[in-house]
Motif scaffolding. Structure first.
Motif, short mmCIF file in Angstrom:
data_model
loop_
_atom_site.label_atom_id
_atom_site.label_comp_id
_atom_site.label_asym_id
_atom_site.label_seq_id
_atom_site.Cartn_x
_atom_site.Cartn_y
_atom_site.Cartn_z
N PRO A 127 10.40 0.21 5.13
CA PRO A 127 10.49 0.30 3.53
C PRO A 127 9.77 -0.73 2.86
O PRO A 127 9.24 -0.59 1.60
CB PRO A 127 12.06 0.13 3.23
N GLU A 128 9.23 -1.76 3.64
CA GLU A 128 8.37 -2.79 2.97
C GLU A 128 6.82 -2.21 2.40
O GLU A 128 6.36 -2.78 1.72
CB GLU A 128 7.88 -3.95 3.76
N ILE A 129 6.59 -1.13 3.09
CA ILE A 129 5.48 -0.51 2.73
C ILE A 129 5.53 0.51 1.61
O ILE A 129 6.47 1.48 1.73
CB ILE A 129 4.70 0.22 4.05
N THR A 130 4.55 0.21 0.63
CA THR A 130 4.80 1.39 -0.45
C THR A 130 3.73 2.36 -0.19
O THR A 130 2.90 2.29 0.54
CB THR A 130 4.51 0.55 -1.90
N PRO A 131 4.02 3.65 -0.97
CA PRO A 131 2.97 4.87 -0.80
C PRO A 131 1.76 4.35 -1.23
O PRO A 131 0.49 4.83 -0.86
CB PRO A 131 3.59 5.73 -1.86
N GLU A 132 1.72 3.23 -2.19
CA GLU A 132 0.08 2.82 -2.65
C GLU A 132 -0.30 1.86 -1.57
O GLU A 132 -1.72 1.88 -1.49
CB GLU A 132 0.26 1.99 -3.98
N GLN A 133 0.34 1.12 -0.83
CA GLN A 133 -0.41 0.37 0.09
C GLN A 133 -0.70 0.97 1.57
O GLN A 133 -1.42 0.66 2.08
CB GLN A 133 0.75 -0.82 0.55
N LEU A 134 0.21 2.05 1.79
CA LEU A 134 -0.09 2.74 3.15
C LEU A 134 -1.59 3.20 3.48
O LEU A 134 -1.87 2.81 4.38
CB LEU A 134 0.76 4.19 3.19
N PRO A 135 -2.35 4.00 2.30
CA PRO A 135 -3.57 4.23 2.96
C PRO A 135 -4.40 2.94 3.20
O PRO A 135 -5.50 3.30 3.66
CB PRO A 135 -4.14 5.01 1.57
N ASN A 136 -4.12 1.69 2.65
CA ASN A 136 -5.02 0.69 2.99
C ASN A 136 -4.67 -0.07 4.15
O ASN A 136 -5.41 -0.91 4.60
CB ASN A 136 -4.79 -0.30 1.75
#
Length: 246
Positions: free
Chosen positions: A38-47
């Motif tokens: 849950p700490e990973i957001t959809p915006e962070q995941l691609p990076n």
């Protein structure tokens, strides 16, 4: 940084599997990472770098199916089938922390008089290219020699190899290889291990078995899918044995 990991229920995993059918395993498993971490957001995941993604998938695999991995590879020399069995920790190229949400600084490679500034490939980079050449074009930020700018097309194979080695050193979990020796022809080689393909294959097989169990128990007892999935694996197997399926 090691992030909090949420334990997924059987219903969660089935939903992820259903949504992923027909897509590439690398894309099908992205919802798994978002659901489990849950700490990973959809915006962070691609990076996330490829290595960070694979480290997280190894952790999730251990939670889902245990620490031991087994499989079969073919000898590239004679085609003999070889079985392997190893632990998750044997595949870790890092400390197992895995979760790094901070943008990576570029790395610099100097070879044959050429200076290259390159970004470590991310999930987004891998999803948008179809070849090594395209990945190189996407991740190389600047190339120069004797003060003059060059293009990636002008890079020699030696420089490209140096870039690859530097990227692997910076993100080692992205390139895991198994030392293999064929008992039939004694050929030795390094086999690439891809946790993405391996884990998606396991999830697919698990989902097929789970749906079969739901079908059998629903037919025998009239329970709903939700009620059956809420049962512990031990209780499901016990009920299945009572109706003669196991």
């Amino acid at each position: 940084m090691k992030g909090y990991m949420k334990r997924l229920e059987a219903s969660d995993l089935l939903q992820i599997w259903e949504r992923g059918i027909g897509t590439a395993p690398s894309m099908a498993l992205l919802p798994l990472l978002l659901a489990a971490f849950p700490e990973i957001t959809p915006e962070q995941l691609p990076n996330l770098t490829i290595g960070a993604r694979d480290s997280l998938l190894l952790t999730q695999r251990e939670w889902l199916f245990g620490s031991r991995l087994e499989g079969v590879v073919s000898c590239p020399n004679c085609g003999e089938k070889l079985e392997f069995s190893l632990l998750v920790d044997e595949l870790r190229a890092d400390s197992g922390e895995g979760l790094d949400l901070n943008p990576r600084a570029p790395i610099f490679v100097k070879a044959a008089g050429v200076m290259v500034e390159v970004q470590i490939p991310t999930i987004d980079d891998a999803a948008k290219v179809a070849s090594l050449e395209e990945l190189l074009e996407r991740c190389v930020r600047k190339v120069s020699k004797s003060g003059e700018d060059l293009t990636t097309a002008e890079l020699s194979q030696g420089v490209i190899d140096a870039i690859s080695r530097k990227i692997v050193k910076a993100d080692p979990q992205a390139d895991i290889r198994l030392s293999m020796e064929c008992p039939a022809c004694e050929h030795r080689w390094m086999a690439t291990f891809d946790i993405v393909t391996y884990l998606w294959s396991e999830i697919h097989s698990w989902a097929q078995r789970m749906l079969f169990e739901v079908h059998q128990l629903a037919s025998a007892y009239g329970w709903s899918e939700q009620e059956i999935l809420a049962l512990s694996p031990t209780r499901r197997q016990t009920y299945l044995s009572m109706i003669g399926e196991y």
